[in-house]
Design a protein around this motif. Sequence first.
Motif, PDB file in Angstrom:
ATOM      1  N   ARG A  61     -29.582 -20.967 -24.568  1.00 62.19           N
ATOM      2  CA  ARG A  61     -28.639 -20.602 -25.636  1.00 62.19           C
ATOM      3  C   ARG A  61     -27.311 -21.340 -25.451  1.00 62.19           C
ATOM      4  NH1 ARG A  61     -27.575 -19.915 -30.701  1.00 62.19           N
ATOM      5  NH2 ARG A  61     -25.805 -18.556 -31.042  1.00 62.19           N
ATOM      6  N   LEU A  62     -26.846 -21.444 -24.200  1.00 61.11           N
ATOM      7  CA  LEU A  62     -25.598 -22.151 -23.919  1.00 61.11           C
ATOM      8  C   LEU A  62     -25.715 -23.629 -24.305  1.00 61.11           C
ATOM      9  CD1 LEU A  62     -22.735 -22.054 -22.803  1.00 61.11           C
ATOM     10  CD2 LEU A  62     -23.691 -22.402 -20.516  1.00 61.11           C
ATOM     11  N   LEU A  63     -26.832 -24.247 -23.968  1.00 59.72           N
ATOM     12  CA  LEU A  63     -27.047 -25.640 -24.348  1.00 59.72           C
ATOM     13  C   LEU A  63     -27.087 -25.796 -25.872  1.00 59.72           C
ATOM     14  CD1 LEU A  63     -29.682 -26.771 -21.695  1.00 59.72           C
ATOM     15  CD2 LEU A  63     -27.270 -27.426 -21.827  1.00 59.72           C
ATOM     16  N   ALA A  64     -27.701 -24.841 -26.566  1.00 61.68           N
ATOM     17  CA  ALA A  64     -27.749 -24.890 -28.027  1.00 61.68           C
ATOM     18  C   ALA A  64     -26.344 -24.755 -28.618  1.00 61.68           C
ATOM     19  CB  ALA A  64     -28.660 -23.785 -28.569  1.00 61.68           C
ATOM     20  N   LEU A  65     -25.526 -23.884 -28.044  1.00 63.97           N
ATOM     21  CA  LEU A  65     -24.149 -23.730 -28.518  1.00 63.97           C
ATOM     22  C   LEU A  65     -23.358 -25.023 -28.337  1.00 63.97           C
ATOM     23  CD1 LEU A  65     -23.153 -20.198 -27.167  1.00 63.97           C
ATOM     24  CD2 LEU A  65     -23.475 -20.863 -29.552  1.00 63.97           C
ATOM     25  N   LEU A  66     -23.499 -25.638 -27.171  1.00 66.84           N
ATOM     26  CA  LEU A  66     -22.783 -26.882 -26.905  1.00 66.84           C
ATOM     27  C   LEU A  66     -23.269 -28.009 -27.807  1.00 66.84           C
ATOM     28  CD1 LEU A  66     -22.587 -26.669 -23.011  1.00 66.84           C
ATOM     29  CD2 LEU A  66     -20.756 -26.252 -24.666  1.00 66.84           C
ATOM     30  N   ASP A  67     -24.572 -28.046 -28.081  1.00 67.66           N
ATOM     31  CA  ASP A  67     -25.127 -29.057 -28.980  1.00 67.66           C
ATOM     32  C   ASP A  67     -24.578 -28.872 -30.393  1.00 67.66           C
ATOM     33  OD1 ASP A  67     -27.001 -31.254 -29.617  1.00 67.66           O
ATOM     34  OD2 ASP A  67     -28.061 -29.707 -30.755  1.00 67.66           O
ATOM     35  N   ALA A  68     -24.549 -27.640 -30.870  1.00 71.45           N
ATOM     36  CA  ALA A  68     -24.006 -27.363 -32.208  1.00 71.45           C
ATOM     37  C   ALA A  68     -22.530 -27.744 -32.272  1.00 71.45           C
ATOM     38  CB  ALA A  68     -24.195 -25.885 -32.561  1.00 71.45           C
ATOM     39  N   ALA A  69     -21.767 -27.387 -31.241  1.00 70.02           N
ATOM     40  CA  ALA A  69     -20.335 -27.713 -31.215  1.00 70.02           C
ATOM     41  C   ALA A  69     -20.127 -29.224 -31.249  1.00 70.02           C
ATOM     42  CB  ALA A  69     -19.680 -27.115 -29.975  1.00 70.02           C
ATOM     43  N   SER A  70     -20.945 -29.950 -30.518  1.00 70.74           N
ATOM     44  CA  SER A  70     -20.839 -31.413 -30.499  1.00 70.74           C
ATOM     45  C   SER A  70     -21.131 -32.001 -31.877  1.00 70.74           C
ATOM     46  CB  SER A  70     -21.817 -31.973 -29.463  1.00 70.74           C
ATOM     47  OG  SER A  70     -21.843 -33.378 -29.508  1.00 70.74           O
TER      48      SER A  70
END
Length: 163
Positions: free
Chosen positions: A90-99
């Motif tokens: 989930r953290l990786l998905a959040l960072l990907d979306a933010a990027s």
Amino acid sequence: MEKGMRRAALVAAVMVLLAADSLVTANLVLREDTRVQAAPASAEAMPPADALTRFRTEREQLRAKEEAELNDIIHDENTSEETRSQAQQRLLALLDAASKECILEGILQSRGFEDALISVNGGSVNAIVRRETLTQQESAVILELILRETGVTGGNVKIIPIK
């Protein structure tokens, strides 16, 4: 016992966050030795702002809070491997979306859309653009950029002009 109850409440809150699609972003570099602390929003701390600015601020605050909770779960020695793995994903998905949001907002700004807000949310994207109206050509440019950068399908993109 209190620590166990606090952990259970934290896990429950993150599971809700994992199930929900957040409309927030933040650009944070997270390391194992770093814990992110989200500051609560207060009406006094935020100057009066327009809708885009408020949304952007709320999105960043909510994303930071979610990231902090996920980091707490990831770094808790009592967290099961399955829960830790879900939190990391989930953290990786959040960072990907933010990027993706940051990249798209920057590209749109360079293309003449001075104030645009992008929200990447799972398999859908919302683009809010400060324009009274958008021409078909402008909408096509925005749509093409979003499709290229996110890989979502056209039916999952909403482009919303606002004053």
